[in-house]
Design an enzyme around this catalytic site. Structure first.
Site, PDB file in Angstrom:
ATOM      1  N   ASP A  89      -0.228   0.800  60.147  1.00  0.00           N
ATOM      2  CA  ASP A  89      -1.234   0.054  59.110  1.00  0.00           C
ATOM      3  C   ASP A  89      -2.441   0.892  59.435  1.00  0.00           C
ATOM      4  O   ASP A  89      -3.020   1.183  58.169  1.00  0.00           O
ATOM      5  CB  ASP A  89      -1.298  -1.553  59.455  1.00  0.00           C
ATOM      6  CG  ASP A  89      -0.336  -2.371  58.869  1.00  0.00           C
ATOM      7  OD1 ASP A  89       0.771  -1.939  58.341  1.00  0.00           O
ATOM      8  OD2 ASP A  89      -0.140  -3.418  59.185  1.00  0.00           O
TER       9      ASP A  89
ATOM     10  N   HIS B  98       6.663  -3.679  56.339  1.00  0.00           N
ATOM     11  CA  HIS B  98       5.327  -3.973  57.224  1.00  0.00           C
ATOM     12  C   HIS B  98       5.406  -3.037  58.205  1.00  0.00           C
ATOM     13  O   HIS B  98       6.353  -2.097  58.284  1.00  0.00           O
ATOM     14  CB  HIS B  98       5.375  -5.283  57.573  1.00  0.00           C
ATOM     15  CG  HIS B  98       5.139  -6.494  56.622  1.00  0.00           C
ATOM     16  ND1 HIS B  98       3.850  -6.529  56.133  1.00  0.00           N
ATOM     17  CD2 HIS B  98       5.795  -7.292  56.014  1.00  0.00           C
ATOM     18  CE1 HIS B  98       3.762  -7.630  55.233  1.00  0.00           C
ATOM     19  NE2 HIS B  98       5.029  -8.012  55.220  1.00  0.00           N
TER      20      HIS B  98
END
Length: 382
Positions: free
Chosen positions: A152, A122
């Site tokens: 991200d 992540h």
């Protein structure tokens, strides 16, 4: 709009992929979101301006549908780990054999090669592996992640968008597509190029949280106000620092030199004591319109209603009156015109999309009978 006529197939994923697809849609691309069967909604809430096709890619007829669509598409955006598309017989060699003009954008965490290429991760993991996380945080504390924006959305979604646009531009010369290996580790590292290039200057020589641009300097940090709010200070240059001191009611003679690093901790205490004497609104009255580089730390709701942002139309609302940022940057002739409609429901445009990509009514009916596709408008269209 700038990307009018560009056909994009976006395979459903989380955060960075949907953001990339949303940017392309905002600027005029025709984006089809290829959703999984049985999905309830779009968890990233970034499906604005897209059409949804619900398709089972795990079964060979579903993979065949996507392959056929890619023959007519300009861009395929896939967000899976290395090797997943190849297992589905949908790798770039296969799809670009059918359509040499296809731009095959691969957006992953760790990239298409390397020892981490097939493991989960992540944002925090990608920022960590890039080296950037080691520089973020307060002195004496653990590194902390800057929300999930850096890897991200910055190093991932935005960098992938850049790659797609570069490939589209190059295609006007060569007539050929290419494969884009966009990954969040390298994208984040690339964003941090300034950090790498300035290490030799000593800009990051102190421990985390004690440097000029990481909150260590008393003139580049945040301060709490009397009402529990915060002000952001970025008065780096001497002329701006002078205006900061003026606004705080301080004289330079009573303070150490601005760049005396060993005195920064005490100077921060002094500044903190002064900022704590007035409310955020009172400090705004003092500093607004000056070059002291002092601004209020706004909540999202406050940012929406701030005078500067309202004057520029920096935020927009959709048909359900939900607010979000207007697409950036602004283009003078071909600005983005984001859809004000709600995000599509999963499979809402399945029939419409398949017809646009050359599938017959009979083929669509058979795909539905075989449970290869889903559509909440199927009965109305057959």
């Amino acid at each position: 709009m700038a990307l009018r006529g560009v056909r994009v197939l976006e395979l459903a994923g989380l955060a960075p992929g949907p953001f990339c697809g949303m940017i392309l849609a905002d600027f005029g691309a025709e984006v089809v979101l290829v959703d999984r069967l049985g999905s309830v909604n779009h968890p990233s809430h970034l499906a604005r301006g897209k059409r949804s096709l619900a398709l089972d890619l795990k079964r060979s007829p579903g993979a065949a549908v996507l392959r056929r669509m890619c023959a007519r598409a300009d861009v395929l955006l896939e967000p899976f780990r290395c090797g997943v598309m190849e297992k589905l017989q949908l790798g770039p060699e296969t799809l670009r054999q059918d359509n040499p003009k296809l731009i095959y954008a691969r957006l992953s965490g760790f990239g298409q090669s390397g020892i981490f290429s097939k493991v989960a991760g992540h944002d925090i993991n990608y920022v960590a592996l890039s080296g950037v996380l080691s520089k973020i945080g307060r002195s004496g504390e653990n590194p902390y992640p800057p929300l999930n924006l850096l890897a991200d959305f910055g190093g991932g979604g935005l960098m992938c968008t850049l790659g797609i646009l570069l490939a589209l531009f190059e295609r006007t010369r060569s007539g050929l597509g290419q494969v884009i290996d966009a990954n969040m580790v390298e994208g984040t590292a690339y964003l941090s190029t300034f950090l790498w290039k300035t290490q030799a200057m000593g800009l990051w020589a102190q421990p985390r949280g004690q440097n000029l641009l990481d909150g260590g300097a008393p003139f580049y940090t945040t301060y709490k106000t009397a009402d529990g709010e915060f002000m952001a200070v970025g008065a780096i240059e001497p002329q701006f620092y002078t205006l900061l001191l003026k606004g705080l009611g301080l004289e330079s003679e009573e303070l150490p030199s601005q760049m005396s690093i060993e005195d920064w901790p005490e100077m921060k205490k002094k500044f903190a004591d002064v900022f704590a004497r007035k409310t955020k609104a009172e400090w705004c009255q003092i500093f607004d319109g000056t070059d002291a580089c002092v601004t209020p730390v706004l909540t999202l709701e406050e940012a929406l209603h701030h005078q500067h942002n309202r004057e520029r139309g920096s935020f927009i609302t959709d048909e359900e009156q939900h607010a979000c940022p207007r697409p950036a940057p602004q283009l003078s002739r071909t600005p983005a015109v984001p859809s004000a409609k709600r995000d599509p429901s999963v499979g809402e445009h399945t029939v419409e999309v398949l017809k646009d990509y050359g599938f017959s009514q009979e083929e669509i009916h058979q795909l539905h009978s075989d449970r290869i596709i889903e559509s909440n408008k199927l009965k109305a269209n057959l």
